[in-house]
Design a protein around this motif. Structure first.
Motif, PDB file in Angstrom:
ATOM      1  N   LYS A 117      -3.257   4.723   6.320  1.00  0.00           N
ATOM      2  CA  LYS A 117      -3.156   3.592   7.233  1.00  0.00           C
ATOM      3  C   LYS A 117      -4.535   3.030   7.570  1.00  0.00           C
ATOM      4  N   LYS A 118      -5.505   3.919   7.763  1.00  0.00           N
ATOM      5  CA  LYS A 118      -6.873   3.480   8.057  1.00  0.00           C
ATOM      6  C   LYS A 118      -7.470   2.737   6.865  1.00  0.00           C
TER       7      LYS A 118
ATOM      8  N   SER B  28      -5.921  -0.762   6.575  1.00  0.00           N
ATOM      9  CA  SER B  28      -6.401  -1.751   7.538  1.00  0.00           C
ATOM     10  C   SER B  28      -7.696  -2.423   7.088  1.00  0.00           C
ATOM     11  N   SER B  29      -8.471  -1.707   6.265  1.00  0.00           N
ATOM     12  CA  SER B  29      -9.734  -2.282   5.787  1.00  0.00           C
ATOM     13  C   SER B  29      -9.667  -2.737   4.328  1.00  0.00           C
ATOM     14  N   TRP B  30      -8.481  -2.658   3.738  1.00  0.00           N
ATOM     15  CA  TRP B  30      -8.334  -3.025   2.327  1.00  0.00           C
ATOM     16  C   TRP B  30      -8.331  -4.538   2.188  1.00  0.00           C
TER      17      TRP B  30
ATOM     18  N   ALA C 191       4.248   0.321   5.320  1.00  0.00           N
ATOM     19  CA  ALA C 191       2.884   0.294   4.799  1.00  0.00           C
ATOM     20  C   ALA C 191       2.865  -0.251   3.373  1.00  0.00           C
TER      21      ALA C 191
ATOM     22  N   ARG D 175       3.277  -3.983   3.441  1.00  0.00           N
ATOM     23  CA  ARG D 175       2.058  -4.699   3.818  1.00  0.00           C
ATOM     24  C   ARG D 175       1.148  -4.876   2.598  1.00  0.00           C
TER      25      ARG D 175
END
Length: 263
Positions: free
Chosen positions: A84-85, A88-90, A166, A169
């Protein structure tokens, strides 16, 4: 046409010796194992198995039901939050990073699927233990285990939906919710051609593994049925699963081979 027939016969001739060798080897191995089992004399081994089964169903299964969700979450949550982290920055362009995220999601999905199967297995063991020795388990532990079983199923469903969200997304074209009874159909329909080919290849691998597993289990239950009082039910259950898998595969192979037919 004749040249094609000749090539078919030649291929069969090349494959036949290996087939005969494997078949003969299997018969010899089965005879050896059967002879060893007779020689070892399992007169009291059945009592040992009965004692072990009683311990597992009465003593172990309730506590394993309690421990299963704890172990599952302890193993999966760090992987999930790591994915998940990263998500978020992908930036949506780095394919290597995207592959790492998808792998972590897939591992978590795999773990929750296995945990669900184990949950059902332990519940069946609990029922068996309660039937044999209800006093040893106790009503509080029995009904508490039932509550934990239901909670674990709910947590797995919620966790799987988080994993699906996820994935959606990362791939906005994906559709479907785990809570929807038609999730698998909607998800498959939202996959592109390359993904459908991959799903088909995975399905074939799973079918092959299931067939081989059923064959091995049938052999095991068939041999143990000679020496122990398990009856034919275990072998019958394996053959039912085997037959259903074979029938569904053959049915859809026939249906999808028809011109213009789609899944």
């Amino acid at each position: 046409m004749k040249s094609n027939d000749d090539s078919i016969k030649q291929e069969n001739r090349r494959a036949l010796p290996k087939f005969i060798f494997i078949g003969a080897g299997g018969l010899i191995l089965g005879a050896i194992i059967g002879g060893i089992l007779v020689w070892l004399d399992f007169e009291h081994f059945g009592d040992v198995l009965t004692t072990a089964e009683l311990f597992f169903t009465v003593k172990a299964s309730p506590w394993l039901l309690f421990a299963l969700p704890i172990v599952e979450l302890a193993a999966c949550l760090p992987i999930y939050f790591g994915a998940k982290k990263q998500l978020s920055s992908w930036d949506g362009e780095d394919e290597e990073a995207g592959s790492i995220i998808e792998t972590k999601i897939s591992v978590c999905m795999w773990a929750t699927g296995i945990a669900t199967i184990l949950d059902f297995f332990l519940l069946a063991a609990l029922f068996s233990g309660f039937l044999e020795n209800a006093k040893a388990i106790g009503q509080v532990k029995f009904f508490g285990s039932l509550v934990v079983f239901m909670v674990t199923l709910y947590l797995n469903a919620v966790f799987q939906q988080k994993l699906v969200d996820a994935t959606k997304r990362m791939n906005p074209e994906k559709q479907g919710s785990v809570y929807d009874t038609k999730f698998q159909k909607k998800w498959f329909e939202s996959c592109d051609e390359a993904e459908r080919i991959m799903i088909g290849q995975c399905a074939v691998k799973a079918y092959q593994a299931m067939s081989m597993t059923c064959l091995v289990l049938w052999a095991v239950f068939g041999l143990t049925g000679i020496f122990f009082t398990g009856g034919f039910v275990p072998a019958m259950a394996v053959c039912i699963i085997w037959g259903v898998g074979q029938s569904v595969y053959s049915y859809w192979a026939i249906q999808l081979s028809k011109p213009g037919r789609k899944v």
